[in-house]
Each structure stands twice: as C-alpha cells, then as structure tokens.
Design a protein around this motif. Structure first.
Motif, PDB file in Angstrom:
ATOM      1  N   HIS A  10       0.546  -1.516  -0.124  1.00 43.65           N
ATOM      2  CA  HIS A  10      -0.431  -0.320   0.213  1.00 43.65           C
ATOM      3  C   HIS A  10       0.979   0.755  -0.030  1.00 43.65           C
ATOM      4  O   HIS A  10       0.782   2.480  -0.771  1.00 43.65           O
ATOM      5  CB  HIS A  10      -0.661  -0.016   1.133  1.00 43.65           C
ATOM      6  CG  HIS A  10      -1.955  -0.775   1.487  1.00 43.65           C
ATOM      7  ND1 HIS A  10      -1.775  -1.994   2.106  1.00 43.65           N
ATOM      8  CD2 HIS A  10      -2.487  -1.373   0.212  1.00 43.65           C
ATOM      9  CE1 HIS A  10      -3.483  -2.298   1.947  1.00 43.65           C
ATOM     10  NE2 HIS A  10      -3.761  -2.062   1.203  1.00 43.65           N
ATOM     11  N   ARG A  14       1.675   3.714  -2.751  1.00 43.89           N
ATOM     12  CA  ARG A  14       0.597   5.751  -2.566  1.00 43.89           C
ATOM     13  C   ARG A  14       1.968   6.703  -2.888  1.00 43.89           C
ATOM     14  O   ARG A  14       1.584   7.895  -3.629  1.00 43.89           O
ATOM     15  CB  ARG A  14       0.342   5.916  -1.221  1.00 43.89           C
ATOM     16  CG  ARG A  14      -1.297   5.391  -1.219  1.00 43.89           C
ATOM     17  CD  ARG A  14      -1.574   5.047   0.263  1.00 43.89           C
ATOM     18  NE  ARG A  14      -2.825   5.525   0.490  1.00 43.89           N
ATOM     19  CZ  ARG A  14      -3.661   5.289   1.264  1.00 43.89           C
ATOM     20  NH1 ARG A  14      -2.771   6.513   2.368  1.00 43.89           N
ATOM     21  NH2 ARG A  14      -5.089   4.745   1.934  1.00 43.89           N
ATOM     22  N   TRP A  17       1.820   6.504  -6.593  1.00 42.85           N
ATOM     23  CA  TRP A  17       0.609   7.064  -7.352  1.00 42.85           C
ATOM     24  C   TRP A  17       0.822   8.724  -7.157  1.00 42.85           C
ATOM     25  O   TRP A  17       0.788   9.801  -7.919  1.00 42.85           O
ATOM     26  CB  TRP A  17      -0.749   7.353  -6.683  1.00 42.85           C
ATOM     27  CG  TRP A  17      -1.729   7.454  -7.402  1.00 42.85           C
ATOM     28  CD1 TRP A  17      -2.594   6.924  -8.081  1.00 42.85           C
ATOM     29  CD2 TRP A  17      -2.390   9.024  -6.272  1.00 42.85           C
ATOM     30  NE1 TRP A  17      -3.516   7.905  -8.397  1.00 42.85           N
ATOM     31  CE2 TRP A  17      -3.079   9.712  -7.351  1.00 42.85           C
ATOM     32  CE3 TRP A  17      -2.264   9.658  -6.013  1.00 42.85           C
ATOM     33  CZ2 TRP A  17      -4.447  10.514  -7.611  1.00 42.85           C
ATOM     34  CZ3 TRP A  17      -2.530  11.475  -6.200  1.00 42.85           C
ATOM     35  CH2 TRP A  17      -3.559  11.645  -7.115  1.00 42.85           C
TER      36      TRP A  17
END
Length: 129
Positions: A10, A14, A17
């Motif tokens: 995760h 993130r 992104w």
C-alpha cells in the motif's frame, strides 16, 4: 480498538501515485471527479461502541458509552466534486448499496454523464464503493 494497517505494498502504491501526479496543474486536476458516500441514521446499527476520552485515558471504562443496537431505517448519501463543479447528491434509502444499485443508480445516472461532459481525459476517483 480496530485498525487496518497499510502494508508495504500500500505504501509503495501511494508513493508511486503521488510521484506520478506531483507535476499536475489545475487543468489536470479539473479532469478528476472525487466521490464518496456516507451513512446517516437516527439509531446506530453498526454495533460499534462510542468512546469519548481525554489523552491518557485510552480504554478507560468510565469513558465508554454503548449505543442502541436497534437497527432503524437510515440513509446513505453519495456525491462527487471536482474543481469545475459537482454532481447532484444521491440519496440511497434504507442504507443498502449493492453492486447492482451502485452501477444503475450512481455510475449510470451520475458518473457517466459527468464523464461525458469532461471528455476523454476524465478520471474517476472513487473511495472504495
């Protein structure tokens, strides 16, 4: 206490992104529709315990107040915003948002028309519905 920790995967996703979008300008962000939904009810039907506390009083029974477990009718609302506008607020009675209802009542009725107005560069940023 209940928490869903972020995994290393995760965190990496993130960071990736954020790096991909760090140079976006207002025009780029104006192509994005951010959406979310919230549930409202006069009675709590989530079986959660509400805790009001000061720092240092974690899990002290004196600050724990149980809510009614009686399930009552409620509403869920869905909406979307972007730099250039917003969707209409959609009210889902009885708080039941199935996959089929999400497609029929939200995606087809609200998101697809909004996407059509933006064009091919439209980005739909949904919050886990």
């Amino acid at each position: 206490m209940f928490c869903i920790p972020l995994t290393p995967r995760h965190h990496a996703a993130r960071r990736r992104w954020a790096a991909e979008h760090r140079d976006w300008v207002q025009h780029d962000w104006s192509q994005v529709l951010f959406t979310d939904e919230s549930r409202f009810s006069l009675q709590c039907g989530t079986r959660r315990v509400l805790v009001w506390r000061d720092r240092g009083t974690r899990n002290n029974p004196a600050f724990v107040r149980e809510r009614s477990q009686y399930r009552r009718a409620g509403w869920m609302v869905w909406g979307g915003i972007s730099i250039g506008g917003r969707t209409d607020l959609h009210i889902i009675r009885n708080c039941t948002l199935t996959g089929r209802r999400y497609v029929d009542k939200i995606l087809r009725s609200h998101v697809i028309p909004y996407a059509g107005a933006i064009g091919d560069s439209f980005v739909f940023q949904d919050d886990n519905a």
